[in-house]
Design a protein around this motif. Structure first.
Motif, PDB file in Angstrom:
ATOM      1  N   PRO A 140      37.110  39.837  35.422  1.00 15.60           N
ATOM      2  CA  PRO A 140      36.956  40.967  36.336  1.00 15.60           C
ATOM      3  C   PRO A 140      36.874  42.300  35.598  1.00 15.60           C
ATOM      4  N   VAL A 141      36.223  43.283  36.247  1.00 17.93           N
ATOM      5  CA  VAL A 141      36.132  44.627  35.688  1.00 17.93           C
ATOM      6  C   VAL A 141      36.512  45.646  36.759  1.00 17.93           C
ATOM      7  N   ILE A 142      36.811  46.842  36.300  1.00 15.44           N
ATOM      8  CA  ILE A 142      37.037  47.986  37.185  1.00 15.44           C
ATOM      9  C   ILE A 142      35.784  48.849  37.159  1.00 15.44           C
ATOM     10  N   LEU A 143      35.288  49.231  38.336  1.00 19.27           N
ATOM     11  CA  LEU A 143      34.221  50.226  38.434  1.00 19.27           C
ATOM     12  C   LEU A 143      34.833  51.509  38.954  1.00 19.27           C
ATOM     13  N   LYS A 144      34.543  52.618  38.283  1.00 18.41           N
ATOM     14  CA  LYS A 144      35.070  53.912  38.734  1.00 18.41           C
ATOM     15  C   LYS A 144      34.091  55.010  38.344  1.00 18.41           C
ATOM     16  N   PRO A 145      34.017  56.089  39.137  1.00 18.54           N
ATOM     17  CA  PRO A 145      33.208  57.239  38.731  1.00 18.54           C
ATOM     18  C   PRO A 145      33.721  57.803  37.407  1.00 18.54           C
ATOM     19  N   ALA A 146      32.814  58.200  36.520  1.00 13.35           N
ATOM     20  CA  ALA A 146      33.229  58.751  35.232  1.00 13.35           C
ATOM     21  C   ALA A 146      33.934  60.083  35.396  1.00 13.35           C
ATOM     22  N   VAL A 147      33.660  60.785  36.482  1.00 12.15           N
ATOM     23  CA  VAL A 147      34.364  62.038  36.792  1.00 12.15           C
ATOM     24  C   VAL A 147      34.873  61.932  38.225  1.00 12.15           C
ATOM     25  N   GLY A 148      36.156  62.101  38.408  1.00 14.99           N
ATOM     26  CA  GLY A 148      36.734  62.009  39.745  1.00 14.99           C
ATOM     27  C   GLY A 148      38.238  61.903  39.651  1.00 14.99           C
ATOM     28  N   SER A 149      38.907  61.940  40.790  1.00 10.75           N
ATOM     29  CA  SER A 149      40.365  61.866  40.812  1.00 10.75           C
ATOM     30  C   SER A 149      40.813  61.180  42.086  1.00 10.75           C
ATOM     31  N   GLY A 150      42.108  60.897  42.161  1.00 14.88           N
ATOM     32  CA  GLY A 150      42.669  60.314  43.366  1.00 14.88           C
ATOM     33  C   GLY A 150      42.223  58.896  43.646  1.00 14.88           C
ATOM     34  N   SER A 151      41.788  58.164  42.616  1.00 16.38           N
ATOM     35  CA  SER A 151      41.350  56.763  42.756  1.00 16.38           C
ATOM     36  C   SER A 151      40.161  56.601  43.698  1.00 16.38           C
ATOM     37  N   ARG A 152      39.448  57.684  43.967  1.00 14.42           N
ATOM     38  CA  ARG A 152      38.292  57.588  44.865  1.00 14.42           C
ATOM     39  C   ARG A 152      37.137  56.864  44.166  1.00 14.42           C
ATOM     40  N   GLY A 153      36.633  55.855  44.825  1.00 12.03           N
ATOM     41  CA  GLY A 153      35.529  55.089  44.261  1.00 12.03           C
ATOM     42  C   GLY A 153      35.949  54.074  43.229  1.00 12.03           C
ATOM     43  N   VAL A 154      37.250  53.852  43.055  1.00 10.54           N
ATOM     44  CA  VAL A 154      37.742  52.906  42.049  1.00 10.54           C
ATOM     45  C   VAL A 154      37.962  51.547  42.715  1.00 10.54           C
ATOM     46  N   ARG A 155      37.417  50.503  42.091  1.00  5.64           N
ATOM     47  CA  ARG A 155      37.573  49.169  42.693  1.00  5.64           C
ATOM     48  C   ARG A 155      37.573  48.092  41.621  1.00  5.64           C
ATOM     49  N   LEU A 156      38.404  47.067  41.864  1.00  4.28           N
ATOM     50  CA  LEU A 156      38.415  45.865  41.039  1.00  4.28           C
ATOM     51  C   LEU A 156      37.306  44.937  41.528  1.00  4.28           C
ATOM     52  N   CYS A 157      36.435  44.527  40.620  1.00  5.79           N
ATOM     53  CA  CYS A 157      35.335  43.620  40.957  1.00  5.79           C
ATOM     54  C   CYS A 157      35.568  42.301  40.238  1.00  5.79           C
ATOM     55  N   ARG A 158      35.853  41.250  41.017  1.00  6.57           N
ATOM     56  CA  ARG A 158      36.206  39.958  40.430  1.00  6.57           C
ATOM     57  C   ARG A 158      35.031  38.995  40.359  1.00  6.57           C
ATOM     58  N   THR A 159      34.000  39.263  41.147  1.00  8.84           N
ATOM     59  CA  THR A 159      32.837  38.380  41.183  1.00  8.84           C
ATOM     60  C   THR A 159      31.561  39.203  41.051  1.00  8.84           C
ATOM     61  N   VAL A 160      30.448  38.510  40.808  1.00  5.13           N
ATOM     62  CA  VAL A 160      29.153  39.190  40.725  1.00  5.13           C
ATOM     63  C   VAL A 160      28.817  39.853  42.056  1.00  5.13           C
ATOM     64  N   ASP A 161      29.156  39.200  43.168  1.00  5.60           N
ATOM     65  CA  ASP A 161      28.867  39.782  44.484  1.00  5.60           C
ATOM     66  C   ASP A 161      29.675  41.061  44.711  1.00  5.60           C
ATOM     67  N   GLU A 162      30.965  41.064  44.335  1.00  5.60           N
ATOM     68  CA  GLU A 162      31.779  42.280  44.488  1.00  5.60           C
ATOM     69  C   GLU A 162      31.250  43.397  43.600  1.00  5.60           C
ATOM     70  N   LEU A 163      30.787  43.025  42.408  1.00  8.35           N
ATOM     71  CA  LEU A 163      30.211  44.006  41.490  1.00  8.35           C
ATOM     72  C   LEU A 163      28.982  44.660  42.109  1.00  8.35           C
TER      73      LEU A 163
END
Length: 415
Positions: free
Chosen positions: A147-170
């Motif tokens: 699994p990977v974490i996708l997050k905006p390179a600039v941002g705060s407050g965990s907005r847009g941050v998500r754990l992606c465990r599968t290709v579909d979630e990614l």
């Protein structure tokens, strides 16, 4: 003699009111500059002077501060959150006031640049890649491994941050970030990061001194919504020392060390790994918890630094303090919420805060904005503090009616 003023750039739901309340106790008149002062309800309720100005426009801010200097002695300029902290540094340099290094803040707030600088300094961090499109995201995740974490390179407050465990979630979260639903302050750049698994810890730092280390936990994945923090974290002396040493390495690598810094860790199989360095006080209720646990008022001490006075970071006592955040488990309309006075009356409860009122629609976003309130408790021991928290939280009750769903004919169905 002109009245001494503290200029606050924008505000925040958690720490904003604390700066407003602390300033007058130091003989300072707080003034908030904001693109939309109405978004901070505490300004109106406290009768705080607020001025509408484009806070993304440095020249406009310089003009407004210059105008205010005709009436006030501007003793200091700061803010409660990190999105505008680099701008604070630029204003402080323009007006020859104490403040952070804006270049260091900007580099730190760009998560990709931050990772590069930490890696060059040998600080333990997860594997990472930068992506600007769906193809980049897919190839980066393949290189790192799910699994990977996708997050905006600039941002705060965990907005847009998500754990992606599968290709579909990614693919789903990539579409969310790049498809117009996520609001970008700059060109879309996504950090693809290896998932560092293990207990979560956070270090609260002022200057070059590690003030406290807390432990925390989150709600269920794939989001990272805080559920609880406790001070101090359940760590041995050696473990605390390892986190403190890495924290100071982060400061050196990023050119920080003036004012507050918050550093987040996961304790993995290879030890503590840095998840993020934030050039500000820890978000949420960190300052209240530090004050309950150790008697250190981080807000007041930060303001002293901002206006050029000597601060005092000495611990006055030692307790265990914790917060439990109230997080709804569904979307819908809040029918009722109550019990805060009963919860506040529980011995050992330091604060109870509810953010919403009945009939408020609730749409969860998968980040700290989902929080509808919190309870803070403190006592001499970890076990007792947890028991106090649980008793108080159990006295707060609320109910949510799910939004009606549409039938196959497009008509609302009963929930």
């Amino acid at each position: 003699m002109a009245r001494r003023a503290l200029i606050l750039l924008e505000g925040s739901r958690y720490n904003g009111p604390l700066y407003i309340q602390a300033a007058p106790l130091l003989g300072l008149h707080p003034i908030t500059l904001s693109a939309d002062p109405a978004r901070y309800d505490y300004l109106a309720s406290e009768g705080i002077e607020a001025i509408r100005v484009d806070t993304d426009n440095l020249d406009a801010l310089i003009r407004e501060c210059s105008r205010l200097r005709g009436t006030y002695d501007i003793a200091g300029i700061t803010c409660a959150g990190d999105p505008f902290y680099a701008t604070v540094g630029k204003l402080c340099r323009y007006f020859d006031l104490p403040g952070p290094n804006p270049t260091s803040i900007e580099r730190c707030c760009d998560k990709f640049t931050q990772r590069q600088l930490l890696a060059e300094a040998g600080v333990p961090i997860p594997a990472y890649r930068l992506a600007t499109n769906a193809t980049d995201v897919e190839s980066s995740a393949a290189e790192i491994g799910l699994p990977v974490i996708l997050k905006p390179a600039v941002g705060s407050g965990s907005r847009g941050v998500r754990l992606c465990r599968t290709v579909d979630e990614l693919a789903e979260h990539t579409t969310y970030l790049l498809g117009g639903k996520h609001i970008w302050r700059s060109s879309p750049r996504i950090l693809v990061e290896g998932y560092a698994q293990g207990p979560y810890y956070a270090a609260d730092i002022m200057g070059n001194e590690v003030i406290a280390i807390s432990g925390g936990n989150f709600g269920p994945p794939p989001h990272f919504v805080y559920r609880e923090f406790i001070y101090p974290a359940a760590l041995t002396d050696d473990e605390q020392e390892r986190i403190a040493d890495i924290s100071l390495s982060c400061l050196r690598a990023l050119g920080l060390g003036w004012g507050p810094t918050g550093i987040e860790f996961r304790w993995t199989q290879r030890g503590p790994v840095v998840i993020e360095v934030n050039p500000r006080l820890g978000g949420g209720t960190g300052p209240q918890l530090v004050q309950q646990a150790y008697g250190i008022d981080l807000i007041t001490e930060h303001i002293k630094l901002v206006v050029g006075e000597e601060w005092n970071l000495r611990r006055r006592h030692s307790q265990t303090a914790a917060v439990r955040f109230l997080i709804p488990d569904r979307d819908g309309t809040l029918d009722q919420i109550g019990g805060e006075s009963r919860a506040a009356a529980v011995p050992g409860v330091a604060e109870v805060k509810l953010y919403i009122e009945p009939k408020t629609p609730i749409v969860r976003k998968g980040d700290p904005r989902d929080c509808i309130g919190y309870v803070i408790a403190a006592s001499p021991t970890h076990a007792r503090t947890e028991a106090i928290l649980q008793r108080a939280v159990d006295l707060i009750d609320w109910s949510i009616t799910p939004f009606p769903t549409l039938s196959e004919h497009g008509r609302p169905e009963a929930p």
